[in-house]
Design a protein around this motif. Structure first.
Motif, PDB file in Angstrom:
ATOM      1  N   ALA A  25       0.829  -1.206   0.000  1.00  0.00           N
ATOM      2  CA  ALA A  25       0.000   0.000   0.000  1.00  0.00           C
ATOM      3  C   ALA A  25       0.864   1.257   0.000  1.00  0.00           C
ATOM      4  O   ALA A  25       0.623   2.184  -0.780  1.00  0.00           O
ATOM      5  CB  ALA A  25      -0.924   0.004   1.210  1.00  0.00           C
ATOM      6  N   VAL A  26       1.872   1.277   0.844  1.00  0.00           N
ATOM      7  CA  VAL A  26       2.759   2.442   0.901  1.00  0.00           C
ATOM      8  C   VAL A  26       3.497   2.605  -0.423  1.00  0.00           C
ATOM      9  O   VAL A  26       3.609   3.711  -0.958  1.00  0.00           O
ATOM     10  CB  VAL A  26       3.751   2.311   2.084  1.00  0.00           C
ATOM     11  N   ARG A  27       3.991   1.501  -0.966  1.00  0.00           N
ATOM     12  CA  ARG A  27       4.721   1.558  -2.234  1.00  0.00           C
ATOM     13  C   ARG A  27       3.824   2.047  -3.364  1.00  0.00           C
ATOM     14  O   ARG A  27       4.267   2.806  -4.231  1.00  0.00           O
ATOM     15  CB  ARG A  27       5.290   0.180  -2.567  1.00  0.00           C
ATOM     16  N   SER A  28       2.544   1.654  -3.352  1.00  0.00           N
ATOM     17  CA  SER A  28       1.666   2.076  -4.434  1.00  0.00           C
ATOM     18  C   SER A  28       1.362   3.572  -4.371  1.00  0.00           C
ATOM     19  O   SER A  28       1.059   4.184  -5.384  1.00  0.00           O
ATOM     20  CB  SER A  28       0.370   1.272  -4.433  1.00  0.00           C
ATOM     21  N   TYR A  29       1.453   4.169  -3.181  1.00  0.00           N
ATOM     22  CA  TYR A  29       1.246   5.618  -3.076  1.00  0.00           C
ATOM     23  C   TYR A  29       2.526   6.402  -3.301  1.00  0.00           C
ATOM     24  O   TYR A  29       2.504   7.475  -3.896  1.00  0.00           O
ATOM     25  CB  TYR A  29       0.654   5.978  -1.710  1.00  0.00           C
ATOM     26  N   THR A  53      -5.337   3.105 -10.673  1.00  0.00           N
ATOM     27  CA  THR A  53      -5.229   1.673 -10.394  1.00  0.00           C
ATOM     28  C   THR A  53      -4.280   1.433  -9.223  1.00  0.00           C
ATOM     29  O   THR A  53      -4.541   0.592  -8.367  1.00  0.00           O
ATOM     30  CB  THR A  53      -4.726   0.921 -11.639  1.00  0.00           C
ATOM     31  N   SER A  54      -3.209   2.157  -9.185  1.00  0.00           N
ATOM     32  CA  SER A  54      -2.239   2.014  -8.106  1.00  0.00           C
ATOM     33  C   SER A  54      -2.840   2.403  -6.762  1.00  0.00           C
ATOM     34  O   SER A  54      -2.626   1.718  -5.755  1.00  0.00           O
ATOM     35  CB  SER A  54      -1.013   2.878  -8.415  1.00  0.00           C
ATOM     36  N   ARG A  55      -3.603   3.475  -6.732  1.00  0.00           N
ATOM     37  CA  ARG A  55      -4.241   3.895  -5.479  1.00  0.00           C
ATOM     38  C   ARG A  55      -5.308   2.904  -5.031  1.00  0.00           C
ATOM     39  O   ARG A  55      -5.449   2.628  -3.837  1.00  0.00           O
ATOM     40  CB  ARG A  55      -4.839   5.296  -5.650  1.00  0.00           C
ATOM     41  N   ILE A  56      -6.064   2.352  -5.967  1.00  0.00           N
ATOM     42  CA  ILE A  56      -7.076   1.349  -5.617  1.00  0.00           C
ATOM     43  C   ILE A  56      -6.409   0.102  -5.064  1.00  0.00           C
ATOM     44  O   ILE A  56      -6.869  -0.472  -4.074  1.00  0.00           O
ATOM     45  CB  ILE A  56      -7.969   1.018  -6.833  1.00  0.00           C
ATOM     46  N   LEU A  57      -5.316  -0.312  -5.684  1.00  0.00           N
ATOM     47  CA  LEU A  57      -4.571  -1.459  -5.170  1.00  0.00           C
ATOM     48  C   LEU A  57      -4.034  -1.167  -3.769  1.00  0.00           C
ATOM     49  O   LEU A  57      -4.028  -2.041  -2.903  1.00  0.00           O
ATOM     50  CB  LEU A  57      -3.429  -1.833  -6.110  1.00  0.00           C
ATOM     51  N   GLY A  58      -3.613   0.076  -3.530  1.00  0.00           N
ATOM     52  CA  GLY A  58      -3.139   0.460  -2.200  1.00  0.00           C
ATOM     53  C   GLY A  58      -4.244   0.364  -1.153  1.00  0.00           C
ATOM     54  O   GLY A  58      -4.020  -0.166  -0.058  1.00  0.00           O
ATOM     55  N   LEU A  63      -6.996  -2.756   3.259  1.00  0.00           N
ATOM     56  CA  LEU A  63      -8.170  -3.516   3.711  1.00  0.00           C
ATOM     57  C   LEU A  63      -7.797  -4.972   3.991  1.00  0.00           C
ATOM     58  O   LEU A  63      -8.197  -5.541   5.013  1.00  0.00           O
ATOM     59  CB  LEU A  63      -9.280  -3.428   2.671  1.00  0.00           C
ATOM     60  N   LYS A  64      -7.010  -5.568   3.111  1.00  0.00           N
ATOM     61  CA  LYS A  64      -6.586  -6.949   3.308  1.00  0.00           C
ATOM     62  C   LYS A  64      -5.684  -7.074   4.530  1.00  0.00           C
ATOM     63  O   LYS A  64      -5.795  -8.022   5.304  1.00  0.00           O
ATOM     64  CB  LYS A  64      -5.860  -7.461   2.068  1.00  0.00           C
ATOM     65  N   ALA A  65      -4.801  -6.110   4.726  1.00  0.00           N
ATOM     66  CA  ALA A  65      -3.922  -6.141   5.899  1.00  0.00           C
ATOM     67  C   ALA A  65      -4.734  -6.051   7.188  1.00  0.00           C
ATOM     68  O   ALA A  65      -4.451  -6.765   8.158  1.00  0.00           O
ATOM     69  CB  ALA A  65      -2.908  -5.001   5.827  1.00  0.00           C
TER      70      ALA A  65
END
Length: 161
Positions: A25-29, A53-58, A63-65
């Motif tokens: 998440a941090v890397r995607s932002y 897409t990157s922000r949504i993945l973040g 949420l998964k974490a």
């Protein structure tokens, strides 16, 4: 290895996977890239120039974490483990479909490592609680505590009257 030590080790593993998702998440932002970016001739080619897409993945990774952290803390509750299993299954489906079916990503470290990590965690999350029988013991303890608390409340209510 005793059952208790094995369960603590597995809880640590789940926490590690949750930590990896927070890193994603941090890397995607920060880097504004995701596993959906392609590398062509050592140059990153982004499908989405706005990095949506990157922000949504973040956000999905956060949420998964959170789901996995809850699963680590409350592994003795079946619905919480079910939530963790569902989040891992969705992630496995996401990585495999985006790479193999849609071909939006290439088969690289950012796809293979999380995929293997999630498959191993999913297998452990399905197998270990059943093998260690943590649900059977805790259900009996919970019923015993509920019965005990109920009779204790009735006694105090009678004393007050």
């Amino acid at each position: 290895m005793s059952d208790r030590k094995m369960m603590y080790a597995f809880r640590g593993w789940i926490a590690f996977v949750a930590f990896m998702d927070l890193g994603t998440a941090v890397r995607s932002y920060i880097e504004k890239r995701s596993f959906l970016s392609r590398t062509i001739n050592d140059v990153q080619q982004y499908i989405d120039e706005e990095y949506t897409t990157s922000r949504i993945l973040g956000l999905y990774s956060i949420l998964k974490a959170l789901a996995l952290i809850h699963c680590t803390l409350y592994i003795h509750y079946k619905p919480i483990v079910s939530m963790g299993v569902c989040s891992l299954l969705l992630t496995i489906i996401l990585y495999s479909t985006e790479t193999i079916y849609f071909r939006a990503a290439t088969l690289n470290f950012y796809v293979v490592f999380p995929f293997i990590l999630n498959v191993v965690t999913l297998g452990g999350l399905i197998y270990l609680p059943i093998r260690l029988k943590i649900w059977d013991v805790n259900v009996e303890d919970e019923e015993h505590l509920t019965l005990r608390m109920g009779t204790k409340r009735k006694r105090t209510a009678r004393k007050n009257n």
